[in-house]
Design a protein around this motif. Structure first.
Motif, short mmCIF file in Angstrom:
data_model
loop_
_atom_site.label_atom_id
_atom_site.label_comp_id
_atom_site.label_asym_id
_atom_site.label_seq_id
_atom_site.Cartn_x
_atom_site.Cartn_y
_atom_site.Cartn_z
N ALA A 183 -3.87 -3.83 -12.24
CA ALA A 183 -5.04 -3.90 -13.11
C ALA A 183 -5.91 -5.11 -12.77
CB ALA A 183 -4.60 -3.97 -14.57
N ALA A 184 -5.27 -6.25 -12.49
CA ALA A 184 -6.02 -7.45 -12.12
C ALA A 184 -6.77 -7.24 -10.81
CB ALA A 184 -5.07 -8.64 -12.00
N HIS A 185 -6.13 -6.62 -9.84
CA HIS A 185 -6.81 -6.32 -8.58
C HIS A 185 -8.04 -5.45 -8.81
CE1 HIS A 185 -2.83 -6.95 -6.14
NE2 HIS A 185 -3.36 -8.09 -6.56
N GLU A 186 -7.88 -4.44 -9.65
CA GLU A 186 -8.99 -3.54 -9.94
C GLU A 186 -10.13 -4.28 -10.62
OE1 GLU A 186 -11.35 -0.20 -10.14
OE2 GLU A 186 -9.50 -0.49 -8.99
N MET A 187 -9.80 -5.16 -11.57
CA MET A 187 -10.86 -5.89 -12.29
C MET A 187 -11.69 -6.76 -11.36
SD MET A 187 -9.32 -7.11 -15.97
CE MET A 187 -7.83 -7.92 -15.36
N PHE A 188 -11.08 -7.28 -10.30
CA PHE A 188 -11.80 -8.17 -9.40
C PHE A 188 -12.22 -7.47 -8.11
CE2 PHE A 188 -9.89 -11.16 -12.29
CZ PHE A 188 -10.85 -12.14 -12.41
N GLY A 189 -12.17 -6.15 -8.11
CA GLY A 189 -12.67 -5.39 -6.97
C GLY A 189 -11.87 -5.58 -5.70
N GLN A 190 -10.58 -5.85 -5.83
CA GLN A 190 -9.74 -6.05 -4.66
C GLN A 190 -8.93 -4.79 -4.37
OE1 GLN A 190 -7.46 -9.58 -4.37
NE2 GLN A 190 -9.13 -10.93 -4.94
N ALA A 191 -8.33 -4.76 -3.18
CA ALA A 191 -7.45 -3.64 -2.84
C ALA A 191 -6.29 -3.60 -3.84
CB ALA A 191 -6.92 -3.82 -1.42
#
Length: 231
Positions: A103-111
């Motif tokens: 979820a954190a990766h998704e929030m910051f536009g990361q893979a």
């Protein structure tokens, strides 16, 4: 009383939110710190400590807000939770931790799928994890004994301090450790470093349970202390 399904979901969701806080604040801190690692760590620390206070306050009445396999096992050793429920808690915690990282990766536009390259090896860091987990046991069981309502604040404050007084920045949680290996960001840990951290956490938890089960137990037929008798 809450149903088992609600307890397990509380452990899943609470651990997921905790990891979203840890990873997300690490990414944000590193992005805004302009290369100053101390500032990035400070942002990561404050967010994690504050988040823990809120999460334990919310989910504590439902599941106990363990969010941590060694905490669950410690309660199982004290027979405060059954073995099968403890195992279910641990599975929920690990699954939640992974979900929180993603979820954190998704929030910051990361893979979404990552593997950390950040090595955290050596005996000093392992010892730090043992100390950090031992202190967490002291905090939890001390509060349960003397001031239960203060537990959320105490745990949040302890983890905030342990971020800075331990060389490992106080993971103190096998589920968190494993999940952080899936994030090649500020708060990550290389998979190669995970087994040593988890082993040290387990040792610290065992020592903590033994020490504080003895220290906090009241001796039967013990005479109360009379300060005036020493005057």
């Amino acid at each position: 009383m809450f149903s088992t399904s609600r307890k397990l979901f509380a452990e899943f969701l609470g651990t997921a939110l905790l990891l979203a806080i840890v990873i997300g604040s690490g990414i944000m801190g590193e992005t805004l710190a302009g290369g100053n690692t101390a500032i990035a760590l400070l942002g990561n620390t404050i967010a994690t400590g504050a988040g823990l206070v809120v999460l334990i306050t919310i989910f504590g009445p439902i599941s106990g807000a363990h969010f941590n396999p060694v905490v669950t096992l410690a309660f199982a050793a004290r027979r405060d939770i059954g073995v099968f429920l403890a195992l279910a808690y641990i599975l929920a915690q690990v699954a939640g931790a992974v979900a929180g990282v993603y979820a954190a990766h998704e929030m910051f536009g990361q893979a979404i799928m990552q593997v950390s390259l950040k090595l955290r090896d050596g005996p000093a860091l392992a010892f730090s994890e043992g100390v950090a987990t031992f202190g967490l046991m002291a905090t939890i069981f001390g509060c349960i004994k003397f001031k239960p309502d203060f537990t959320p604040i105490a745990v949040g404050l302890y983890i905030t301090s342990a971020y800075w007084f331990t060389a490992s920045t106080s993971f103190a949680n096998p589920a968190v450790t494993f999940a952080r290996s899936l994030s090649n960001t500020f708060a990550g840990i290389a998979p190669h470093s995970v087994p040593l951290f988890i082993a040290a956490q387990c040792v610290g938890a065992i020592v903590g349970v033994v020490v504080f089960s003895w220290l906090l137990s009241e001796q039967k037929n013990a005479k109360p202390i009379n300060p005036s008798a020493e005057l």
